[in-house]
Design a protein around this motif. Structure first.
Motif, PDB file in Angstrom:
ATOM      1  N   TYR A 186      38.813  47.200  36.212  1.00 23.21           N
ATOM      2  CA  TYR A 186      37.762  46.364  36.792  1.00 23.21           C
ATOM      3  C   TYR A 186      36.445  47.114  36.944  1.00 23.21           C
ATOM      4  N   ASN A 187      36.422  48.334  36.377  1.00 21.79           N
ATOM      5  CA  ASN A 187      35.168  49.080  36.358  1.00 21.79           C
ATOM      6  C   ASN A 187      34.596  49.301  37.766  1.00 21.79           C
ATOM      7  N   SER A 209      44.297  39.833  42.443  1.00 20.74           N
ATOM      8  CA  SER A 209      43.043  40.494  42.075  1.00 20.74           C
ATOM      9  C   SER A 209      42.219  39.656  41.110  1.00 20.74           C
ATOM     10  N   LYS A 210      42.835  38.598  40.561  1.00 21.74           N
ATOM     11  CA  LYS A 210      42.085  37.702  39.672  1.00 21.74           C
ATOM     12  C   LYS A 210      41.443  36.559  40.453  1.00 21.74           C
ATOM     13  N   ARG A 268      33.255  40.305  39.017  1.00 18.46           N
ATOM     14  CA  ARG A 268      33.375  40.192  37.562  1.00 18.46           C
ATOM     15  C   ARG A 268      34.811  39.914  37.099  1.00 18.46           C
ATOM     16  N   PRO A 269      35.811  40.650  37.624  1.00 19.19           N
ATOM     17  CA  PRO A 269      37.192  40.375  37.166  1.00 19.19           C
ATOM     18  C   PRO A 269      37.668  38.967  37.522  1.00 19.19           C
ATOM     19  N   THR A 303      38.896  37.370  32.275  1.00 17.29           N
ATOM     20  CA  THR A 303      40.119  38.155  32.068  1.00 17.29           C
ATOM     21  C   THR A 303      40.194  38.550  30.604  1.00 17.29           C
ATOM     22  N   PHE A 350      42.929  49.685  38.911  1.00 20.19           N
ATOM     23  CA  PHE A 350      41.832  48.758  39.219  1.00 20.19           C
ATOM     24  C   PHE A 350      40.472  49.380  38.907  1.00 20.19           C
TER      25      PHE A 350
END
Lengths: 456, 319
Positions: A278-279, A429-430, A28-29, A33, A274
């Motif tokens: 980012y859940n 991380s993106k 998802r992340p 963004t 994170f």
């Protein structure tokens, strides 16, 4: 390497569902963004660019634009270098030591630790170039290099560790890159090309899994001596001199212990951010914080042990030249920093984290912040006060030579290097999942290798 | 098929390698432009014939000729040192009255900025009850030099004649030697050196340490360019108190400013000569004679403590 994880109770269909759920959460992340994320990245870019501008000033005017002078000839840059090398050791600790000792809970944390390692060691290499008076002569290190110099040892181990860490990050990432290649089909063309290129034709067949897992196993053994040597050699940059305060046989293990402590605190902060941003609550759980808290207590205690050896034993003797330094640290002008670092960065965290409630995500993250900030200032204390207490007294010197307070150029460049590390972690991380899907699910008894090959 | 893929990968990899190298080279050239201080003068068109060091006759543009009294030795020669010599210095603390003429004449000879003292005169007092004395400190040119050991690029080196020099065309400015020197003897060119056009245009030799270069280390060099001519370094020659001797340990003879040459071993033996901080094991080539029977006012230690205290207060404020 045989892993001892338990077998999953889930049937194949449920396992597949579990995998799909994790994939969608973790990806998802990469797809989206948020505003805060964009502001954060923008902020880091601005700080980074400002530091680059400051460096152009330094290149033009020389190191005169720093507060460094003939006595304090190493300052913020070198302390920051030591700090970056220190935090980069955590890659080896989390992804390798915990892995080899079968601490199963390390699985969702390996990638966070490894990207901290890679960006830390990369910027360690860059900041040391910033400290050079003649960066234009950097190639002399190769064509005129003297193997007898600890700097050349450092060049060798830091570059080796950088390559090893990149591979250690990259190999376990292959299934995730292939997943991105196969699922993120609506992303820009260059990004699709990047995934395709980086996946190296990964299709999850048995042979590929075998090669990847073997390589990771080999790297996880290799990386431990490498990590220990990068920080030991960094300690030797100081310990090979005759300066009171550096002339210590304790320095290598003292640095390594401090590095593990600081790096672990960095990973805790990374986990918290994170998890929240980012859940990832399902995968980075309170159990992980609890365990990392215990680990941090242990590492603080080990570090405290080396600090006792490093400061209190010399203080027992108060030998001439060293006494001047120790008096400065204990009761002199530097003492506020010294005691803050020792208490807030080491002693208090070790005690507070003994309580289970302090090992909950938010409190432990705040404590970890103190540890990291303390660790940064500790590196400064290791570098500069020693230079300001030489054997011969400082006499008839301009006032600016007798003390050190960093200039705006130094602060801007160091700020940029910190922003750069965070920027690499954020941007990474993106584009790639920040937790390893196959390693995490393998810990739950779901074998992605088996699933990949079952479908064929 | 697989083979072909491999080849393609390798080609791509090579391309990447070439690209990276090119980038590094481009950045390197850019940087060296930033750092180059000495641009060659414009050609005048007038050619002159000159003889090179190895006996060849060459024709060069007259604008490229530089006038200098003694052409410096080649870099290779400067790294080797003067054959058969072992230079040594003796400083008689009983004679030193702290006038710092040595410092000033050294600064003049080497065109150093005012706050940079290659030979620095300290006011020392070992403990509260012991007598204060003046303590001139040049580079000790140690026989077990901590500085040359740590140099990553062989920019600072020990010569066969005992002298430790720095080649500022090699120095990368890491300042590890400064950190390693326990005597705070090394100095750094933090910014572009302020030198007269005349000094800046002189040919460089590690034996004479100028023209300076930004971002490089320098220190007392024992004046090998003077020693080659059989002259004393300026700090020795100008000492009004005859307190500094310079000579050759192989000849067992040292000479002071009065021109008096004495036997080194006898001088050290008769006066109980010693080396500073022998316990560090650096084996300095500079000996001291103890400060006994002084016939000049002892240094006033009070002022120095005041200024030191002031410095610390300032530091406190800033922290």
């Amino acid at each position: 390497m045989h892993t001892t994880h338990h077998q999953s109770d889930l049937n194949p269909e449920e396992q597949k569902q579990e995998r799909e759920e994790m994939r969608s959460v973790v990806l998802r992340p990469l797809r989206h963004t948020g505003t805060i994320g964009k502001i954060w990245i923008g902020f880091l870019v601005v700080v980074f660019l400002f530091g680059c501008y400051a460096y152009t000033v330094q290149l033009r005017e020389g190191l005169k634009v720093t507060a460094l002078r003939d006595y304090a000839s190493w300052g913020l840059y070198i302390s920051n270098f030591v700090f970056f090398v220190a935090i980069s050791l955590v890659g080896a600790l989390i992804s390798s030591v915990l892995r080899l000792t079968n601490f199963e809970w390390h699985r969702p944390l390996t990638r966070i630790a490894e990207i901290i390692a890679v960006s830390g060691i990369l910027f360690a290499g860059l900041i040391i170039v910033v400290d050079m008076g003649r960066p234009d002569r950097i190639l002399y290190l190769f064509n005129h290099g003297r193997i007898q110099s600890p700097i050349v040892w450092d060049v060798i181990v830091v570059s080796t560790y950088l390559v090893t860490s990149v591979l250690f990050l990259y190999f376990p990432l292959l299934p995730a890159i292939a997943l991105c290649r196969d699922t993120l089909t609506d992303c820009p063309k260059w990004q699709r090309w990047m995934y395709k290129f980086m996946a190296m034709g990964w299709e999850g067949n048995k042979r590929q899994w075998k090669i990847m897992k073997r390589s990771v196993a080999i790297l996880s053994v290799l990386v431990i001596p490498l990590a220990i040597s990068i920080h030991t050699v960094t300690a030797w940059l100081f310990a090979t001199t005759l300066r009171p305060g550096w002339d210590s046989t304790n320095f290598g293990p003292y640095f390594v212990a401090g590095a593990f402590q600081a790096g672990t605190a960095c990973v805790i902060i990374g986990m918290f951010v994170f998890r929240k941003a980012y859940n990832l609550k399902k995968y980075i759980t309170e159990v992980h914080f609890n365990n990392m808290g215990k680990l941090l207590v242990f590492l603080c205690v080990v570090y405290a042990y080396f600090n006792v050896n490093e400061y209190l034993i010399p203080a027992y003797k108060m030998r001439g030249a060293e006494a001047k330094l120790l008096n400065d640290l204990f009761t002199g002008p530097t003492s506020p920093i010294y005691w803050s670092v020792q208490f807030f960065g080491m002693a208090i965290p070790a005690v507070v984290l003994l309580f289970r409630r302090a090992r909950k995500p938010l409190p432990i993250t705040i404590i970890a912040l103190f540890v990291v900030v303390g660790a940064w200032f500790k590196r400064y204390l290791i570098v500069t006060p020693i230079l300001l207490h030489p054997y011969l007294p400082i006499q008839n010197a301009p006032l600016s030579w007798t003390m050190y307070f960093p200039s705006w150029v130094e602060m801007a460049i160091v700020g940029a290097s910190l922003a750069g590390v965070l920027l690499i972690i954020t941007v990474f991380s993106k584009f790639f999942p920040i937790i390893s899907i196959w390693e995490t699910l393998e810990g739950e008894g779901i074998d992605l290798e088996e699933m990949d090959n079952r479908k064929k | 098929m697989e083979n072909e893929n491999n080849n393609k990968d390798r080609r791509n990899f090579l391309k990447l390698g070439i690209f990276t190298t090119a980038t590094v080279a481009a950045v390197g050239t850019g940087l060296s432009k930033v750092f180059s201080e000495n641009n060659p003068p414009q050609a005048s068109g007038k050619k002159v014939k000159v003889m090179t060091a190895d006996g060849k006759l060459v024709e060069v543009d007259s604008a490229h000729l530089k006038c200098c009294s003694s052409p410096p030795v080649s870099n290779e020669e400067a790294r080797k040192g003067i054959e058969g010599k072992k230079f040594v210095m003796v400083i008689d603390l009983a004679k030193c009255d702290g006038c710092a003429t040595c410092t000033v004449s050294c600064q003049k000879m080497h065109h150093t900025p005012p706050e940079r003292e290659w030979i620095k005169v300290f006011k020392m007092q070992d403990s509260e009850k012991t007598a204060p004395y003046f303590f001139p400190k040049p580079c000790y040119h140690c026989d077990n030099p901590p500085c040359t050991k740590v140099c990553p690029v062989n920019a600072t080196f020990k010569r066969q004649d005992g002298i430790v020099l720095i080649d500022n065309t090699r120095c990368i400015g890491c300042r590890f030697c400064m950190a390693a020197c326990p005597y705070s003897t090394r100095f750094f060119n933090w910014d572009k050196p302020e030198e007269s056009a005349e000094v800046a245009s002189m040919p460089y030799s590690p034996e004479q340490s100028f023209p300076r270069k930004m971002g490089t280390v320098e220190k007392c060099d024992f004046c090998p360019h003077m020693l080659r001519e059989g002259k004393l370094p300026d700090c020795v020659a100008n000492c009004a108190m005859n307190a500094i001797y310079m000579g050759d340990a192989n000849e067992d003879a040292v000479t002071s400013s009065s021109g008096e040459t004495v036997q080194l071993s006898k001088l050290l033996e008769d006066n109980a000569g010693f080396r500073y901080m022998e316990e560090l094991g650096t084996e300095p080539r500079v000996y001291y004679l103890p400060p006994k029977n002084r016939r000049y006012p002892k240094p006033e230690m009070h002022n120095e403590k005041q200024s030191e205290k002031k410095g610390h207060d300032m530091m406190n404020m800033k922290m």
